[in-house]
Design a protein around this motif. Sequence first.
Motif, short mmCIF file in Angstrom:
data_model
loop_
_atom_site.label_atom_id
_atom_site.label_comp_id
_atom_site.label_asym_id
_atom_site.label_seq_id
_atom_site.Cartn_x
_atom_site.Cartn_y
_atom_site.Cartn_z
N SER A 174 0.84 -1.20 0.00
CA SER A 174 0.00 0.00 0.00
C SER A 174 0.87 1.25 0.00
O SER A 174 1.90 1.31 0.69
CB SER A 174 -0.89 0.01 1.24
N HIS A 211 0.20 -0.41 -4.46
CA HIS A 211 -1.21 -0.37 -4.85
C HIS A 211 -1.87 0.78 -4.11
O HIS A 211 -1.31 1.34 -3.16
CB HIS A 211 -1.91 -1.71 -4.57
N LEU A 212 -3.05 1.12 -4.59
CA LEU A 212 -3.79 2.24 -4.03
C LEU A 212 -5.12 1.76 -3.45
O LEU A 212 -6.15 2.42 -3.56
CB LEU A 212 -4.02 3.31 -5.10
N GLY A 213 -5.07 0.56 -2.83
CA GLY A 213 -6.29 0.02 -2.23
C GLY A 213 -7.06 -0.86 -3.19
O GLY A 213 -6.63 -1.13 -4.31
N GLU A 214 -8.23 -1.30 -2.73
CA GLU A 214 -9.00 -2.31 -3.46
C GLU A 214 -9.82 -1.73 -4.61
O GLU A 214 -10.21 -2.45 -5.52
CB GLU A 214 -9.96 -3.01 -2.49
N SER A 215 -10.13 -0.44 -4.54
CA SER A 215 -11.04 0.11 -5.54
C SER A 215 -10.37 0.22 -6.90
O SER A 215 -9.17 0.48 -6.99
CB SER A 215 -11.54 1.49 -5.10
N THR B 71 -17.08 -4.09 -2.65
CA THR B 71 -17.51 -3.34 -1.47
C THR B 71 -16.31 -2.66 -0.80
O THR B 71 -15.17 -2.87 -1.20
CB THR B 71 -18.21 -4.29 -0.49
N GLU B 98 -15.89 6.17 -7.03
CA GLU B 98 -14.73 5.31 -7.36
C GLU B 98 -13.99 4.88 -6.09
O GLU B 98 -13.63 3.70 -5.95
CB GLU B 98 -13.76 6.05 -8.28
N PHE B 99 -13.75 5.83 -5.19
CA PHE B 99 -13.06 5.47 -3.94
C PHE B 99 -13.95 4.55 -3.09
O PHE B 99 -13.49 3.54 -2.58
CB PHE B 99 -12.74 6.73 -3.12
N SER B 133 -16.43 1.56 -12.18
CA SER B 133 -15.45 1.16 -11.16
C SER B 133 -15.77 -0.22 -10.57
O SER B 133 -15.18 -0.60 -9.55
CB SER B 133 -15.36 2.23 -10.07
N LYS B 135 -18.39 -1.73 -9.02
CA LYS B 135 -18.93 -1.85 -7.67
C LYS B 135 -20.34 -2.43 -7.75
O LYS B 135 -21.03 -2.25 -8.76
CB LYS B 135 -18.97 -0.49 -6.99
N TYR B 231 -10.76 6.51 2.93
CA TYR B 231 -10.34 5.35 2.12
C TYR B 231 -8.97 4.84 2.57
O TYR B 231 -8.79 3.65 2.82
CB TYR B 231 -10.33 5.80 0.66
N PHE B 232 -8.02 5.74 2.68
CA PHE B 232 -6.67 5.31 3.06
C PHE B 232 -6.61 4.86 4.53
O PHE B 232 -5.77 4.04 4.89
CB PHE B 232 -5.64 6.42 2.81
N ILE B 235 -7.20 1.06 4.48
CA ILE B 235 -6.44 0.07 3.70
C ILE B 235 -5.13 -0.25 4.42
O ILE B 235 -4.73 0.42 5.33
CB ILE B 235 -6.14 0.51 2.25
#
Lengths: 235, 235
Positions: A174, A211-215, B71, B98-99, B133, B135, B231-232, B235
């Motif tokens: 991450s 990576h920039l997370g799961e999204s 999710t 997106e996030f 994205s 989802k 978001y961050f 993660i």
Amino acid sequence: MEIFFSSDVSGNTLRLSPEESKHCVKVLRRRSGDSIEVIDGSGTLYRCVITLDNPAGVEALISETIPDWGTHPYKLTMAVCPTKNPDRYEWFAEKATEFGVDCIVPVIGERSERRVFKTDRLRRVVLSAVKQSLKGAVPEVAEPVSVKEFIASCQASCRLIAYCFDDASTPRRSITEVLSGNDIAVLIGPEGDFSPEEARMAIAAGFVPIHLGESRLRTETAAIAAVAAVYFHHI
Amino acid sequence: MEIFFSSDVSGNTLRLSPEESKHCVKVLRRRSGDSIEVIDGSGTLYRCVITLDNPAGVEALISETIPDWGTHPYKLTMAVCPTKNPDRYEWFAEKATEFGVDCIVPVIGERSERRVFKTDRLRRVVLSAVKQSLKGAVPEVAEPVSVKEFIASCQASCRLIAYCFDDASTPRRSITEVLSGNDIAVLIGPEGDFSPEEARMAIAAGFVPIHLGESRLRTETAAIAAVAAVYFHHI
């Protein structure tokens, strides 16, 4: 608060460009004796008084000099492949400027669909965002280079590459785990991702795969996510 | 990967709306026997086979059901005052989707310049971003409410308010310091900021005053900064 830009500072006087002068005199109707604030694009704000309200070339006397105005405590280079829709790249540049970025490098990957890039328009977007967000330094918009050229020339102490393809031999971490120091470069690939050779070359050159997370983020969203991660890492 | 949306799922069959059906059959030229992927907007992805390729109402047989698809590990409500330029709000909604966001509430502050807000167009932007994205759940776009109504009704366990005006009696902390839990609401004010009464009411209701760092961010940039911080954080 309206900020002007000047690249013509000499001693205790400065002069605005014809474009800025016209905006100052014709649109905002500033006159001799009025106070204005001017950035030099390198990080300094000048408080001034207009001495010549010529719409083709405003001149002003500097009354106060404020260095490092609206600065951020890191140096960030964002090397981002062009998006198919140029508006999305401009949006990224605007937002990155608001958060804080030092250099935007359009990089062309082997899998980039868009291989031509106009920097002039992007520079105008960036300058406008600088003024709006009250910053003293204008981020550099570099001329486009290939991904490989960027990898070979990048000198940042913390070099990161965000890529998507699954390769169990190069696990990604991450971005929030690997950020370090205050001289950072982040390489963001095109929608079709980097080529395996580009990724190998980056890793060999010391770029850390992140990576920039799961999204699943669009190119420009991934780029702004990286800018935001660096920004929040330093507050 | 093209995702369709259906709100009409019954047993092991589903039906697309006329708009989605037309896109499926006329634009993408899918036919009976073709496989498609459909979200129900509540978090489930269905892999299906088309049984009726009617451009006014596609029907499909569900072969696989994947719950909690695409999710994110938190519930986030973003209550954001409208921007003067609606494009900027749409941009925020797209990027927030997106996030990862669960509910977008347009809130009208006492100092909001824009007091009318069209949710229909925003819902289309959000649905498009959901599909793009990958989802499964479509964020709710609530009807506009006043800032005070939102404050009075908000039930999130972590309630944050980003406001700008200097008030030494209510120091603000960085959003990165105060984020906690996974049920979060963030209130972002208009360009003219919240009124002192709105700010007082929020703090009395348990909202924690936050800042988003030193940079001066536009409303929509502040909103996406908060979304990125959440978001961050997860993660």
